[in-house]
Design an enzyme around this catalytic site. Structure first.
Site, PDB file in Angstrom:
ATOM      1  N   HIS A 387       0.946  -1.203  -0.072  1.00  0.00           N
ATOM      2  CA  HIS A 387       0.131  -0.039  -0.062  1.00  0.00           C
ATOM      3  C   HIS A 387       0.874   1.350   0.085  1.00  0.00           C
ATOM      4  O   HIS A 387       0.274   2.220  -0.151  1.00  0.00           O
ATOM      5  CB  HIS A 387      -1.006  -0.090   1.286  1.00  0.00           C
ATOM      6  CG  HIS A 387      -2.236   0.902   0.976  1.00  0.00           C
ATOM      7  ND1 HIS A 387      -2.513   1.654   0.054  1.00  0.00           N
ATOM      8  CD2 HIS A 387      -3.204   0.717   1.856  1.00  0.00           C
ATOM      9  CE1 HIS A 387      -3.659   2.167   0.036  1.00  0.00           C
ATOM     10  NE2 HIS A 387      -4.257   1.310   0.937  1.00  0.00           N
ATOM     11  N   ASP A 391      -2.332   2.338  -4.302  1.00  0.00           N
ATOM     12  CA  ASP A 391      -3.474   2.603  -4.031  1.00  0.00           C
ATOM     13  C   ASP A 391      -4.523   1.835  -4.045  1.00  0.00           C
ATOM     14  O   ASP A 391      -4.601   1.054  -5.220  1.00  0.00           O
ATOM     15  CB  ASP A 391      -3.938   4.027  -4.106  1.00  0.00           C
ATOM     16  CG  ASP A 391      -2.873   5.162  -3.871  1.00  0.00           C
ATOM     17  OD1 ASP A 391      -2.136   5.256  -2.855  1.00  0.00           O
ATOM     18  OD2 ASP A 391      -2.793   6.248  -4.622  1.00  0.00           O
TER      19      ASP A 391
END
Length: 416
Positions: A387, A391
């Site tokens: 992450h 995204d």
């Protein structure tokens, strides 16, 4: 004359290995280039061939020992016992000579039996055979030189084809040495292989380093299954390899990675490395565990080329002949847990990669199509990703692009 057996060069940056098992014992006859030992490195098991023909001499290391490249691990006696017999007969024999000549005579017989008998079992296979109480000679091996693999044993267990092991015809041990027949609580400690240690270390490093998250979707496999059923015979006849599902998924993943390049990127310090090529790491099963060879420039391969490459990897993984360089440098990984029956999972990324796609089993589930509830062959997809770089929007976009390509394979032809 004795010839040293040394640890061969194992690949770039690999300086040591672990003795996995000895395939030949002292006194066994060996042929030139015949495997005599198995070494475990961080990534693969490597067989050490005999440099000459002769008789196996003393081992300089035992299973589990760490040895460096170039170290002497055994000797091969050229000629060995076969050459010593005539020499002994040529010498003047004392009164007890007949007994001296007769005594070593039986030695070659067991060695010959060993050479023509079943190949030795790896520690993992031996454990499975013992756990299930099977006779290994009743199971057909698919590995190199007919050796049994873990897959062979498990297939025999499921099919019931293997015979139970015969009770040993030996003198009963004293009662004090006997283990309880039932109700006993036993433990076994087995040293982790070098490969398993490396897998454990890298997976833990991935969890400690990356901000991992998994996003799910599902895909209707109807179109791909129909295409496979329609063309599989022609495909195999033309290309010499079976048409599977991985060819479609690798091709669809390459197309989706082109649309969402961050999923194919990696973090290097405070920089992001983007790539215009896709090297897909594909997890395949090997006797010592899962290995992950790499399909280079997968974006330029056809479905047939992808299937041929995967088929070759699978065969050589079972034979233990994959090379180190073939498991380095992947940019994206696909792991198919569905072949083992997995319904859903959260795969762990393989650093420095930033994402891994998990495929799962296909099963019919009720879905709504045109206002009607119908049964469709559905598969869950799981994308685990870092992450820090990817995204949620990009992860979902990638999965949707993959889903669209699989549900309508025509998109793969017209680049949609």
């Amino acid at each position: 004359m004795a010839t040293d057996v040394k640890v061969p060069v194992l690949g770039e940056s690999i300086t040591e290995a672990t003795i996995g098992e000895w395939l030949k014992q002292p006194g066994d006859p060996v042929k030139a280039d015949e495997p005599i030992a198995s070494l475990e490195t961080d990534k693969v098991a490597v067989e050490v061939p005999s440099p000459v023909a002769g008789v196996m001499g003393a081992h300089a290391a035992k299973p589990g020992d760490t040895v460096e490249v170039g170290a002497v691990i055994a000797v091969i006696e050229e000629g060995g016992a076969a050459a010593s017999a005539p020499a002994a007969a040529a010498k003047p024999a004392p009164a007890a000579a007949p007994a001296q000549i007769v005594a070593p005579a039986p030695a070659p017989a067991p060695a010959a039996d060993d050479e023509s008998g079943p190949p030795p079992l790896s520690p993992a296979v031996r454990r499975l055979v013992l756990e299930h109480g099977l006779d290994p000679s009743s199971i057909k091996g698919s590995g190199k030189d007919g050796r049994l693999t873990k897959d062979d044993v498990m297939a025999a267990v499921k099919s019931g084809a293997a015979q139970p092991a015969a009770a040993p015809a030996t003198t009963p041990a004293p009662a004090t040495a006997a283990l309880p027949a039932t109700g006993g609580r036993r433990e076994e400690r087995v040293r982790m292989t070098r490969l398993r240690q490396t897998i454990a270390r890298r997976l833990k490093e991935a969890q400690d380093t990356a901000a991992m998250l998994t996003t799910f979707n599902d895909v209707d496999m109807t179109a791909v299954m129909e295409a496979r059923a329609k063309y599989k015979d022609l495909f195999e006849k033309k290309h010499g390899v079976r048409l599977g599902f991985m060819g479609f998924f690798v091709k669809a993943a390459c197309q989706a990675l082109k649309d969402v390049p961050s999923v194919n990127a990696s973090i290097d310090g405070d920089e992001i490395v983007y790539r215009d090529y896709v090297d897909v790491s594909v997890a395949v099963s090997a006797p010592n565990g899962l290995v992950v060879p790499v399909i280079r420039d997968a974006q330029d391969l056809s479905v047939a080329g992808i299937e041929r490459t995967i088929g070759d990897f699978g065969k050589r993984a079972k034979d233990g002949t994959l090379k180190m360089d073939e498991m380095k440098g992947g940019t994206f990984t696909i792991s198919n847990g569905g072949v083992f029956g997995s319904l859903m999972s959260t795969p762990i990324i393989n650093p420095p990669q930033s994402a891994v796609l998990g495929l799962h089993r296909i099963e019919e589930r009720p879905v709504v199509r045109d206002g009607q509830i119908v049964a469709r062959p559905m598969m869950y997809l799981a994308l685990s990703y870092d992450h820090r770089l990817i995204d949620g929007r990009e992860a979902v976009t990638f999965l949707v692009a993959l889903k669209n390509a699989i549900e309508d394979p025509t998109r793969l032809l017209i680049d949609l």
